[in-house]
Design a protein around this motif. Structure first.
Motif, PDB file in Angstrom:
ATOM      1  N   LEU A  32      11.499 -13.832  12.271  1.00  0.00           N
ATOM      2  CA  LEU A  32      11.535 -12.571  11.602  1.00  0.00           C
ATOM      3  C   LEU A  32      10.771 -11.319  12.234  1.00  0.00           C
ATOM      4  O   LEU A  32       9.644 -11.293  12.293  1.00  0.00           O
ATOM      5  N   PRO A  33      11.551 -10.490  12.733  1.00  0.00           N
ATOM      6  CA  PRO A  33      10.861  -9.233  13.440  1.00  0.00           C
ATOM      7  C   PRO A  33      10.188  -8.508  12.453  1.00  0.00           C
ATOM      8  O   PRO A  33      10.439  -8.591  11.421  1.00  0.00           O
ATOM      9  N   ALA A  34       9.260  -7.773  13.115  1.00  0.00           N
ATOM     10  CA  ALA A  34       8.376  -6.808  12.236  1.00  0.00           C
ATOM     11  C   ALA A  34       9.031  -5.771  11.566  1.00  0.00           C
ATOM     12  O   ALA A  34       8.768  -5.439  10.610  1.00  0.00           O
ATOM     13  N   THR A  35      10.177  -5.257  12.259  1.00  0.00           N
ATOM     14  CA  THR A  35      10.908  -4.263  11.602  1.00  0.00           C
ATOM     15  C   THR A  35      11.745  -4.607  10.493  1.00  0.00           C
ATOM     16  O   THR A  35      12.238  -3.641   9.799  1.00  0.00           O
ATOM     17  N   ALA A  36      11.827  -5.968  10.361  1.00  0.00           N
ATOM     18  CA  ALA A  36      12.523  -6.254   9.011  1.00  0.00           C
ATOM     19  C   ALA A  36      11.616  -6.596   7.756  1.00  0.00           C
ATOM     20  O   ALA A  36      12.293  -6.511   6.832  1.00  0.00           O
ATOM     21  N   LEU A  37      10.540  -6.231   7.977  1.00  0.00           N
ATOM     22  CA  LEU A  37       9.220  -6.322   6.950  1.00  0.00           C
ATOM     23  C   LEU A  37       9.355  -5.080   6.088  1.00  0.00           C
ATOM     24  O   LEU A  37       9.601  -3.940   6.577  1.00  0.00           O
ATOM     25  N   GLU A  38       8.969  -5.123   4.856  1.00  0.00           N
ATOM     26  CA  GLU A  38       9.015  -3.967   3.912  1.00  0.00           C
ATOM     27  C   GLU A  38       7.582  -4.019   3.545  1.00  0.00           C
ATOM     28  O   GLU A  38       7.401  -4.277   2.304  1.00  0.00           O
ATOM     29  N   PRO A  39       6.515  -3.136   4.077  1.00  0.00           N
ATOM     30  CA  PRO A  39       5.299  -2.950   3.729  1.00  0.00           C
ATOM     31  C   PRO A  39       5.011  -1.925   2.664  1.00  0.00           C
ATOM     32  O   PRO A  39       5.943  -1.114   2.472  1.00  0.00           O
ATOM     33  N   PHE A  40       4.099  -2.124   2.004  1.00  0.00           N
ATOM     34  CA  PHE A  40       3.781  -1.440   0.967  1.00  0.00           C
ATOM     35  C   PHE A  40       2.308  -0.719   1.342  1.00  0.00           C
ATOM     36  O   PHE A  40       1.147  -1.448   1.074  1.00  0.00           O
ATOM     37  N   GLY A  41       2.226   0.392   1.339  1.00  0.00           N
ATOM     38  CA  GLY A  41       0.916   0.986   1.981  1.00  0.00           C
ATOM     39  C   GLY A  41       1.087   2.039   3.313  1.00  0.00           C
ATOM     40  O   GLY A  41       2.424   2.123   3.426  1.00  0.00           O
ATOM     41  N   ARG A  42       0.218   2.428   3.838  1.00  0.00           N
ATOM     42  CA  ARG A  42       0.578   3.429   4.885  1.00  0.00           C
ATOM     43  C   ARG A  42       0.548   2.565   6.159  1.00  0.00           C
ATOM     44  O   ARG A  42      -0.124   1.592   6.416  1.00  0.00           O
ATOM     45  N   PHE A  43       1.782   2.770   7.004  1.00  0.00           N
ATOM     46  CA  PHE A  43       2.028   2.022   8.233  1.00  0.00           C
ATOM     47  C   PHE A  43       2.907   2.730   8.922  1.00  0.00           C
ATOM     48  O   PHE A  43       3.408   3.997   8.804  1.00  0.00           O
ATOM     49  N   LYS A  44       3.143   2.400  10.320  1.00  0.00           N
ATOM     50  CA  LYS A  44       4.052   2.836  11.298  1.00  0.00           C
ATOM     51  C   LYS A  44       4.474   1.854  11.869  1.00  0.00           C
ATOM     52  O   LYS A  44       3.866   0.845  12.149  1.00  0.00           O
ATOM     53  N   VAL A  45       5.625   2.238  12.678  1.00  0.00           N
ATOM     54  CA  VAL A  45       6.341   1.378  13.679  1.00  0.00           C
ATOM     55  C   VAL A  45       6.263   1.931  15.018  1.00  0.00           C
ATOM     56  O   VAL A  45       6.657   2.977  15.203  1.00  0.00           O
ATOM     57  N   ASN A  46       5.430   1.268  15.933  1.00  0.00           N
ATOM     58  CA  ASN A  46       5.193   1.997  17.019  1.00  0.00           C
ATOM     59  C   ASN A  46       6.123   1.731  18.254  1.00  0.00           C
ATOM     60  O   ASN A  46       7.388   1.013  17.652  1.00  0.00           O
ATOM     61  N   GLU A  47       5.893   2.117  19.398  1.00  0.00           N
ATOM     62  CA  GLU A  47       6.949   2.087  20.354  1.00  0.00           C
ATOM     63  C   GLU A  47       7.430   0.669  21.012  1.00  0.00           C
ATOM     64  O   GLU A  47       8.775   0.470  21.246  1.00  0.00           O
ATOM     65  N   SER A  48       6.749  -0.257  20.487  1.00  0.00           N
ATOM     66  CA  SER A  48       6.826  -1.734  20.908  1.00  0.00           C
ATOM     67  C   SER A  48       7.723  -2.215  19.704  1.00  0.00           C
ATOM     68  O   SER A  48       7.692  -3.532  19.773  1.00  0.00           O
ATOM     69  N   GLN A  49       8.025  -1.601  18.789  1.00  0.00           N
ATOM     70  CA  GLN A  49       8.627  -2.098  17.394  1.00  0.00           C
ATOM     71  C   GLN A  49       7.689  -3.027  16.725  1.00  0.00           C
ATOM     72  O   GLN A  49       8.147  -4.044  15.958  1.00  0.00           O
ATOM     73  N   GLN A  50       6.376  -2.847  16.918  1.00  0.00           N
ATOM     74  CA  GLN A  50       5.475  -3.662  16.052  1.00  0.00           C
ATOM     75  C   GLN A  50       5.205  -2.896  14.625  1.00  0.00           C
ATOM     76  O   GLN A  50       5.270  -1.548  14.697  1.00  0.00           O
ATOM     77  N   LEU A  51       5.017  -3.574  13.536  1.00  0.00           N
ATOM     78  CA  LEU A  51       4.396  -2.996  12.503  1.00  0.00           C
ATOM     79  C   LEU A  51       2.991  -2.783  12.301  1.00  0.00           C
ATOM     80  O   LEU A  51       2.163  -3.817  12.592  1.00  0.00           O
ATOM     81  N   GLU A  52       2.471  -1.575  12.552  1.00  0.00           N
ATOM     82  CA  GLU A  52       1.290  -1.221  12.530  1.00  0.00           C
ATOM     83  C   GLU A  52       0.683  -0.958  11.043  1.00  0.00           C
ATOM     84  O   GLU A  52       1.015  -0.165  10.282  1.00  0.00           O
ATOM     85  N   LEU A  53      -0.133  -1.899  10.541  1.00  0.00           N
ATOM     86  CA  LEU A  53      -0.903  -1.803   9.230  1.00  0.00           C
ATOM     87  C   LEU A  53      -1.803  -0.692   9.225  1.00  0.00           C
ATOM     88  O   LEU A  53      -3.060  -1.025   9.960  1.00  0.00           O
ATOM     89  N   ILE A  54      -1.945   0.482   8.613  1.00  0.00           N
ATOM     90  CA  ILE A  54      -3.150   1.226   8.578  1.00  0.00           C
ATOM     91  C   ILE A  54      -4.058   1.366   7.552  1.00  0.00           C
ATOM     92  O   ILE A  54      -5.214   1.201   7.766  1.00  0.00           O
ATOM     93  N   SER A  55      -3.364   1.432   6.383  1.00  0.00           N
ATOM     94  CA  SER A  55      -4.282   1.840   5.121  1.00  0.00           C
ATOM     95  C   SER A  55      -5.112   0.570   4.538  1.00  0.00           C
ATOM     96  O   SER A  55      -4.339  -0.689   4.876  1.00  0.00           O
ATOM     97  N   SER A  56      -5.993   0.442   3.764  1.00  0.00           N
ATOM     98  CA  SER A  56      -6.655  -0.763   3.226  1.00  0.00           C
ATOM     99  C   SER A  56      -5.742  -1.282   2.360  1.00  0.00           C
ATOM    100  O   SER A  56      -4.894  -0.541   1.280  1.00  0.00           O
ATOM    101  N   ALA A  57      -5.664  -2.610   2.292  1.00  0.00           N
ATOM    102  CA  ALA A  57      -4.582  -3.435   1.385  1.00  0.00           C
ATOM    103  C   ALA A  57      -3.199  -3.104   1.605  1.00  0.00           C
ATOM    104  O   ALA A  57      -2.436  -3.341   0.709  1.00  0.00           O
TER     105      ALA A  57
END
Length: 369
Positions: A32-57
């Motif tokens: 399951l690639p990171a781009t298929a996930l549905e995060p809740f909170g502050r995040f971004k998808v970086n140039e490597s198509q990784q999901l960067e989790l940013i904010s607390s929780a």
């Protein structure tokens, strides 16, 4: 004729053996690639198509089948370390340390085979740095969405982050600052779970309304619009991503701080505090015009400062209510005083539970639950 019957029997046996082998073999491992996930909170998808989790929780969920799955996580740039924590089938499990720039699998084991759900949370705050998710591997993986429910945004400082709350693995006074972070156990997520509500945390350790714990800035009004709450970051957060029904603001503890004893610290300025707070509430209302604003005091501010803070918040409420007469009036909650038992004067995990129990009826009424 005998030959045909014999040939048929052989073919039939081979077919049955193939079916039995297929039925008893383990399921195919999926990715399951990171781009298929549905995060809740502050995040971004970086140039490597990784999901960067940013904010607390900030959190995401997925389901899998079988007895194990792997979450591949890393620290972008490889500097320092952070923590993830997770629920398995609705039960909180533990924190997991993440370090290094190469994605390393975090193994999640389950004693009994079957379909299982996992929710992964970022335990550490934005200023500690992001944690990148590359992929998840396992059997029959599916990304999960958050159930439809009211949303509360909790804006605050280190207390809202769950900083210095959890010394169960790294004792107070040892390790580094983020080693005792536990955003999952902070009062905001605890309140949200009690009310079956969704939540996002917008929080920074040491931050205030017109000054921080040992500096004059950048303060929350200066960094709130930035993706990672860093003043020098060019990327801004997209506030249309979520629509909270309630925005809770808990700031003031650090404005009242005596600082680090090294940086010059002027006496608390009520006028600056109120003026900056009013401007910040106006900013929040510009992002979420329909949201109910809730101003909370601080359980950590005591004595005469406690009275001053309460008077300041009442003044902010009065001014905002007058400026927005057709909106819902600003709600205010004054905390009961607390002697915190966490690290460096912060609430512990147990203290956060106490704070959450005090706040739950307040937020229940705001959400009309």
């Amino acid at each position: 004729m005998k030959f045909r019957n014999s040939l048929f029997a052989v073919v039939w046996c081979l077919f049955c053996l193939g079916c039995a082998s297929s039925a008893n073999s383990p399921g195919k491992t999926d990715t399951l690639p990171a781009t298929a996930l549905e995060p809740f909170g502050r995040f971004k998808v970086n140039e490597s198509q990784q999901l960067e989790l940013i904010s607390s929780a900030v959190h995401f969920g997925f389901s899998f089948e079988g007895t194990e799955c792997q979450v591949y996580a890393s620290v972008p740039g490889g500097g320092g370390h952070g923590y993830l924590q997770y629920e398995l089938d609705g039960v909180y499990q533990k924190r997991v340390k993440v370090a290094g720039s190469a994605a390393v699998p975090i193994l999640i084991n389950v004693p009994k085979a079957g379909k299982h759900t996992v929710w992964v949370y970022k335990a550490t705050e934005a200023h500690t740095g992001p944690i990148a998710i590359e992929k998840i591997t396992g059997q029959n993986l599916n990304s999960l969405s958050k159930p439809a429910a009211p949303l509360i945004e909790f804006i605050g400082n280190s207390i809202t982050c769950g900083a210095a709350a959890d010394s169960s693995e790294v004792p107070c006074g040892t390790g580094v600052y983020q080693d005792q972070h536990n955003a999952y156990a902070a009062y905001g997520p605890v309140v949200a779970r009690a009310l079956n509500a969704n939540f996002i945390l917008s929080s920074v350790s040491g931050i205030g309304i017109y000054r921080n714990w040992n500096s004059n800035g950048p303060t929350m009004p200066q960094v709130y619009e930035k993706l990672d709450f860093q003043h020098n970051t060019s990327q801004r957060w997209n506030f249309s991503t979520y629509t909270p029904q309630v925005v809770s603001i808990v700031l003031g503890t650090n404005d009242f701080s005596n600082g680090d004893g090294k940086t010059e610290r002027l006496p608390f300025d009520s006028t600056s505090f109120v003026n900056n707070y009013v401007k910040f509430v106006r900013l929040v209302k510009s992002k979420y015009p329909e949201a109910q604003i809730a101003l909370l005091s601080s359980a950590m501010v005591n004595g005469n400062n406690r009275t001053i803070l309460q008077n300041c918040l009442s003044a902010v409420k009065k001014e905002i209510d007058a400026a927005y007469p057709s909106d819902k009036p600003v709600a205010v909650h004054f905390f009961r005083s607390m002697q915190a038992r966490g690290c460096t004067g912060h609430p512990s995990v147990e203290d956060h539970q106490v704070l959450a129990e005090e706040l739950t009826p307040f937020f229940r009424e705001l959400l009309n639950l």
